[in-house]
Design a protein around this motif. Structure first.
Motif, PDB file in Angstrom:
ATOM      1  N   SER A  27     -12.202  -7.252  21.847  1.00 22.34           N
ATOM      2  CA  SER A  27     -12.212  -7.063  20.390  1.00 22.34           C
ATOM      3  C   SER A  27     -13.653  -7.024  19.872  1.00 22.34           C
ATOM      4  CB  SER A  27     -11.346  -8.097  19.669  1.00 22.34           C
ATOM      5  OG  SER A  27     -11.783  -9.390  19.943  1.00 22.34           O
ATOM      6  N   ALA A  28     -14.575  -7.753  20.525  1.00 22.67           N
ATOM      7  CA  ALA A  28     -15.994  -7.694  20.120  1.00 22.67           C
ATOM      8  C   ALA A  28     -16.581  -6.315  20.389  1.00 22.67           C
ATOM      9  CB  ALA A  28     -16.800  -8.758  20.865  1.00 22.67           C
ATOM     10  N   GLU A  29     -16.011  -5.591  21.354  1.00 22.30           N
ATOM     11  CA  GLU A  29     -16.483  -4.232  21.655  1.00 22.30           C
ATOM     12  C   GLU A  29     -15.842  -3.189  20.743  1.00 22.30           C
ATOM     13  OE1 GLU A  29     -15.989  -3.374  25.820  1.00 22.30           O
ATOM     14  OE2 GLU A  29     -17.245  -5.050  26.411  1.00 22.30           O
ATOM     15  N   GLY A  30     -14.996  -3.646  19.834  1.00 23.73           N
ATOM     16  CA  GLY A  30     -14.406  -2.724  18.861  1.00 23.73           C
ATOM     17  C   GLY A  30     -13.040  -2.184  19.252  1.00 23.73           C
ATOM     18  N   TYR A  31     -12.491  -2.640  20.385  1.00 25.68           N
ATOM     19  CA  TYR A  31     -11.150  -2.183  20.776  1.00 25.68           C
ATOM     20  C   TYR A  31     -10.081  -2.890  19.932  1.00 25.68           C
ATOM     21  CZ  TYR A  31     -13.291   0.010  24.814  1.00 25.68           C
ATOM     22  OH  TYR A  31     -14.063   0.795  25.617  1.00 25.68           O
ATOM     23  N   ASP A  32      -8.982  -2.173  19.779  1.00 23.73           N
ATOM     24  CA  ASP A  32      -7.833  -2.698  19.050  1.00 23.73           C
ATOM     25  C   ASP A  32      -6.972  -3.480  20.055  1.00 23.73           C
ATOM     26  OD1 ASP A  32      -5.578  -3.036  17.504  1.00 23.73           O
ATOM     27  OD2 ASP A  32      -4.907  -0.962  17.747  1.00 23.73           O
ATOM     28  N   VAL A  33      -6.972  -4.819  19.941  1.00 26.05           N
ATOM     29  CA  VAL A  33      -6.364  -5.682  20.966  1.00 26.05           C
ATOM     30  C   VAL A  33      -5.199  -6.481  20.392  1.00 26.05           C
ATOM     31  CG1 VAL A  33      -6.801  -7.523  22.649  1.00 26.05           C
ATOM     32  CG2 VAL A  33      -8.640  -5.946  22.034  1.00 26.05           C
ATOM     33  N   LEU A  34      -4.097  -6.486  21.141  1.00 25.97           N
ATOM     34  CA  LEU A  34      -2.972  -7.369  20.832  1.00 25.97           C
ATOM     35  C   LEU A  34      -2.892  -8.441  21.914  1.00 25.97           C
ATOM     36  CD1 LEU A  34      -0.293  -8.089  19.313  1.00 25.97           C
ATOM     37  CD2 LEU A  34       0.864  -6.500  20.883  1.00 25.97           C
ATOM     38  N   ALA A  35      -3.005  -9.710  21.518  1.00 27.61           N
ATOM     39  CA  ALA A  35      -2.795 -10.823  22.442  1.00 27.61           C
ATOM     40  C   ALA A  35      -1.322 -11.213  22.392  1.00 27.61           C
ATOM     41  CB  ALA A  35      -3.667 -12.009  22.024  1.00 27.61           C
ATOM     42  N   VAL A  36      -0.743 -11.498  23.557  1.00 24.97           N
ATOM     43  CA  VAL A  36       0.660 -11.912  23.605  1.00 24.97           C
ATOM     44  C   VAL A  36       0.740 -13.210  24.394  1.00 24.97           C
ATOM     45  CG1 VAL A  36       3.006 -11.282  24.286  1.00 24.97           C
ATOM     46  CG2 VAL A  36       1.426  -9.498  23.506  1.00 24.97           C
ATOM     47  N   ASP A  37       1.208 -14.261  23.743  1.00 27.44           N
ATOM     48  CA  ASP A  37       1.302 -15.567  24.389  1.00 27.44           C
ATOM     49  C   ASP A  37       2.720 -15.759  24.898  1.00 27.44           C
ATOM     50  OD1 ASP A  37       1.101 -18.135  25.272  1.00 27.44           O
ATOM     51  OD2 ASP A  37       0.246 -18.949  23.416  1.00 27.44           O
ATOM     52  N   CYS A  38       2.889 -15.682  26.211  1.00 21.49           N
ATOM     53  CA  CYS A  38       4.220 -15.834  26.819  1.00 21.49           C
ATOM     54  C   CYS A  38       4.482 -17.255  27.306  1.00 21.49           C
ATOM     55  CB  CYS A  38       4.368 -14.856  27.986  1.00 21.49           C
ATOM     56  SG  CYS A  38       4.584 -13.148  27.455  1.00 21.49           S
ATOM     57  N   ASP A  39       3.620 -18.204  26.952  1.00 20.02           N
ATOM     58  CA  ASP A  39       3.764 -19.580  27.442  1.00 20.02           C
ATOM     59  C   ASP A  39       4.277 -20.492  26.336  1.00 20.02           C
ATOM     60  OD1 ASP A  39       3.522 -22.094  28.541  1.00 20.02           O
ATOM     61  OD2 ASP A  39       1.467 -21.815  29.243  1.00 20.02           O
ATOM     62  N   PRO A  40       5.414 -21.167  26.549  1.00 25.01           N
ATOM     63  CA  PRO A  40       5.934 -22.095  25.534  1.00 25.01           C
ATOM     64  C   PRO A  40       4.955 -23.223  25.193  1.00 25.01           C
ATOM     65  CG  PRO A  40       7.553 -21.736  27.282  1.00 25.01           C
ATOM     66  CD  PRO A  40       6.286 -21.065  27.726  1.00 25.01           C
ATOM     67  N   GLN A  41       3.960 -23.464  26.057  1.00 23.59           N
ATOM     68  CA  GLN A  41       2.915 -24.447  25.708  1.00 23.59           C
ATOM     69  C   GLN A  41       1.991 -23.914  24.618  1.00 23.59           C
ATOM     70  OE1 GLN A  41       1.188 -26.700  29.405  1.00 23.59           O
ATOM     71  NE2 GLN A  41       1.556 -24.617  30.074  1.00 23.59           N
ATOM     72  N   GLY A  42       1.950 -22.599  24.443  1.00 23.38           N
ATOM     73  CA  GLY A  42       1.125 -21.997  23.392  1.00 23.38           C
ATOM     74  C   GLY A  42      -0.372 -22.111  23.625  1.00 23.38           C
ATOM     75  N   GLY A  43      -0.816 -22.088  24.875  1.00 25.46           N
ATOM     76  CA  GLY A  43      -2.243 -22.243  25.177  1.00 25.46           C
ATOM     77  C   GLY A  43      -3.108 -21.163  24.542  1.00 25.46           C
ATOM     78  N   LEU A  44      -2.705 -19.911  24.706  1.00 26.17           N
ATOM     79  CA  LEU A  44      -3.510 -18.814  24.144  1.00 26.17           C
ATOM     80  C   LEU A  44      -3.488 -18.874  22.620  1.00 26.17           C
ATOM     81  CD1 LEU A  44      -5.253 -16.320  24.719  1.00 26.17           C
ATOM     82  CD2 LEU A  44      -3.150 -14.947  24.724  1.00 26.17           C
ATOM     83  N   SER A  45      -2.341 -19.233  22.057  1.00 26.59           N
ATOM     84  CA  SER A  45      -2.237 -19.363  20.594  1.00 26.59           C
ATOM     85  C   SER A  45      -3.218 -20.421  20.092  1.00 26.59           C
ATOM     86  CB  SER A  45      -0.810 -19.759  20.193  1.00 26.59           C
ATOM     87  OG  SER A  45       0.108 -18.824  20.690  1.00 26.59           O
ATOM     88  N   SER A  46      -3.311 -21.545  20.796  1.00 29.93           N
ATOM     89  CA  SER A  46      -4.243 -22.608  20.390  1.00 29.93           C
ATOM     90  C   SER A  46      -5.684 -22.136  20.486  1.00 29.93           C
ATOM     91  CB  SER A  46      -4.081 -23.850  21.274  1.00 29.93           C
ATOM     92  OG  SER A  46      -2.778 -24.356  21.148  1.00 29.93           O
ATOM     93  N   LEU A  47      -6.034 -21.488  21.596  1.00 31.62           N
ATOM     94  CA  LEU A  47      -7.426 -21.060  21.791  1.00 31.62           C
ATOM     95  C   LEU A  47      -7.836 -20.011  20.758  1.00 31.62           C
ATOM     96  CD1 LEU A  47      -7.420 -20.824  25.696  1.00 31.62           C
ATOM     97  CD2 LEU A  47      -8.674 -22.495  24.331  1.00 31.62           C
ATOM     98  N   LEU A  48      -6.907 -19.145  20.393  1.00 36.74           N
ATOM     99  CA  LEU A  48      -7.244 -18.059  19.457  1.00 36.74           C
ATOM    100  C   LEU A  48      -6.957 -18.435  18.000  1.00 36.74           C
ATOM    101  CD1 LEU A  48      -5.985 -14.944  21.492  1.00 36.74           C
ATOM    102  CD2 LEU A  48      -8.306 -15.868  21.331  1.00 36.74           C
ATOM    103  N   GLY A  49      -6.324 -19.580  17.792  1.00 34.18           N
ATOM    104  CA  GLY A  49      -6.091 -20.056  16.416  1.00 34.18           C
ATOM    105  C   GLY A  49      -4.865 -19.460  15.742  1.00 34.18           C
ATOM    106  N   ALA A  50      -3.854 -19.067  16.534  1.00 35.28           N
ATOM    107  CA  ALA A  50      -2.639 -18.476  15.946  1.00 35.28           C
ATOM    108  C   ALA A  50      -1.728 -19.562  15.372  1.00 35.28           C
ATOM    109  CB  ALA A  50      -1.886 -17.682  17.008  1.00 35.28           C
ATOM    110  N   LYS A  51      -1.178 -19.277  14.213  1.00 32.93           N
ATOM    111  CA  LYS A  51      -0.308 -20.271  13.565  1.00 32.93           C
ATOM    112  C   LYS A  51       1.020 -19.678  13.105  1.00 32.93           C
ATOM    113  CE  LYS A  51      -3.848 -23.454  12.042  1.00 32.93           C
ATOM    114  NZ  LYS A  51      -4.917 -22.804  12.804  1.00 32.93           N
ATOM    115  N   GLN A  52       1.063 -18.348  13.021  1.00 29.80           N
ATOM    116  CA  GLN A  52       2.197 -17.710  12.354  1.00 29.80           C
ATOM    117  C   GLN A  52       3.540 -17.915  13.079  1.00 29.80           C
ATOM    118  OE1 GLN A  52       1.987 -13.380  11.113  1.00 29.80           O
ATOM    119  NE2 GLN A  52       3.550 -13.222  12.712  1.00 29.80           N
ATOM    120  N   LYS A  53       4.559 -18.220  12.313  1.00 28.80           N
ATOM    121  CA  LYS A  53       5.945 -18.067  12.742  1.00 28.80           C
ATOM    122  C   LYS A  53       6.573 -17.175  11.691  1.00 28.80           C
ATOM    123  CE  LYS A  53       6.265 -22.530  14.929  1.00 28.80           C
ATOM    124  NZ  LYS A  53       6.785 -23.891  14.833  1.00 28.80           N
TER     125      LYS A  53
END
Ligand SMILES: Nc1ncnc2c1ncn2[C@@H]1O[C@H](COP(=O)(O)OP(=O)(O)OP(=O)(O)O)[C@@H](O)[C@H]1O
Ligand SMILES: [Mg+2]
Length: 220
Positions: A27-53
Motif C-alpha cells: 500500500s505504501a507503493e501505491g497499490y490497491d490492497v485488500l487485507a483479509v484476516d482468516c484467523d478467529p484470533q484476529g491477529g492481522l486485524s489487531s496489527l492493522l487496527g481494524a475494528k469494523q463489524k
C-alpha cells in the motif's frame, strides 16, 4: 488481482506480522490492497487496527460487506465469531468471497492450521508464503504445511524469520538451522529479519525496513 496467502500449521511463527508487513509494503507503493484476516484470533486485524463489524465472518455467512478502509488499504477483519466456521469452511468459500472484490493485491492471514479456512485461502491463492522461526518445534509443522499445499497442487515458499546464523548466534542453534536447510530443501525462499523495527513497521509506527520490503517484492 494477485492473491497472497501467509500460512503455516505452526502457531506463533510470524504469519500475522509478515501479512501486515506485506500489506504495508504494497500500500505504501501505491497499490490497491485488500487485507483479509482468516484467523478467529484476529491477529492481522489487531496489527492493522481494524475494528469494523460486519467483517469476514458476516461475508462468509452471505452478507454483502464493504471492507473497512484504513489509510491506504482495505481490510475484511476477523473476530472470535469466525471460530464457529473456520475449521470446517468448504474449500472454495474464500475464492467465492474474493469474486466480489477488484483490488490489485489481496493479502490473507490464516490461523495455525492447514485445514478449513487456511486450505480455502490456499486454494484461492497465486502466491503462498510460509514464515518459519528457526526452532526445533517449528520444523515438523512447516514440512507438514509444505506437504499439505503440495497435495492441493500449490507450491509454498518458506521464509525464515531471522538471519542465517554464522555459529550459535542470532538466537538460533546452528544444528537446528542445519536441520531446516535439510528439511525445507527447494521450498526455501529467503529470510525476513527479526527486529523491533519489523514489529513497529507491522503496526504502522515506522516504515517497513528496506531489507524486508525488498524480499517481499522479490517474492510476489
Ligand atoms: N520479523 C519479526 N521481527 C520481530 N518479531 C517478530 C517478527 N515476526 C514475528 N515477530 C514476533 O513473534 C511473535 C509471533 O508473531 P505473530 O503473531 O506474527 O505469529 P503468528 O504466526 O501470526 O501467530 P498465530 O499462529 O498465533 O497466529 C509476536 O510477538 C511478533 O511480534
Ligand atoms: Mg497470527
Amino acid at each position: 488481482m494477485k492473491i497472497i496467502t501467509v500460512t503455516n500449521q505452526k502457531g506463533g511463527c510470524g504469519k500475522s506480522t509478515l501479512s501486515a508487513l506485506i500489506v504495508r509494503t504494497l500500500s505504501a507503493e501505491g497499490y490497491d490492497v485488500l487485507a483479509v484476516d482468516c484467523d478467529p484470533q484476529g491477529g492481522l486485524s489487531s496489527l492493522l487496527g481494524a475494528k469494523q463489524k460486519p467483517n469476514l465472518y458476516d461475508a462468509l455467512l452471505g452478507d454483502i460487506v464493504t471492507p473497512e478502509q484504513i489509510g491506504a488499504f482495505q481490510i475484511l477483519g476477523a473476530d472470535h465469531r469466525l471460530d464457529k466456521i473456520a475449521y470446517t469452511l468448504p474449500p472454495y468459500e474464500i475464492e467465492t468471497i474474493l469474486k466480489n472484490h477488484k483490488n490489485q493485491f489481496v493479502v490473507i492471514d490464516t490461523p495455525p492450521t492447514v485445514q478449513g479456512i487456511s486450505r480455502a485461502a490456499a486454494i484461492a491463492s497465486d502466491v503462498i508464503l510460509i514464515p518459519a522461526d528457526i526452532s526445533k518445534t517449528t520444523l515438523t509443522p512447516t514440512i507438514y504445511t509444505i506437504e499439505a499445499l503440495t497435495a492441493i497442487k500449490k507450491a509454498g515458499k518458506v521464509l525464515y524469520i531471522g538471519k542465517a546464523p554464522k555459529a550459535d548466534s542470532h538466537g538460533f542453534i546452528k544444528s537446528v538451522y542445519d536441520e531446516f536447510q535439510d528439511g525445507i530443501g527447494k521450498s526455501y525462499a529467503g529470510f525476513i529479519p527479526r527486529s523491533a523495527n519489523a514489529q513497529k513497521a507491522a503496526i504502522g509506527q515506522s516504515k517497513v525496513p528496506s531489507a524486508i520490503s525488498e524480499i517481499i517484492r522479490g517474492l510476489i
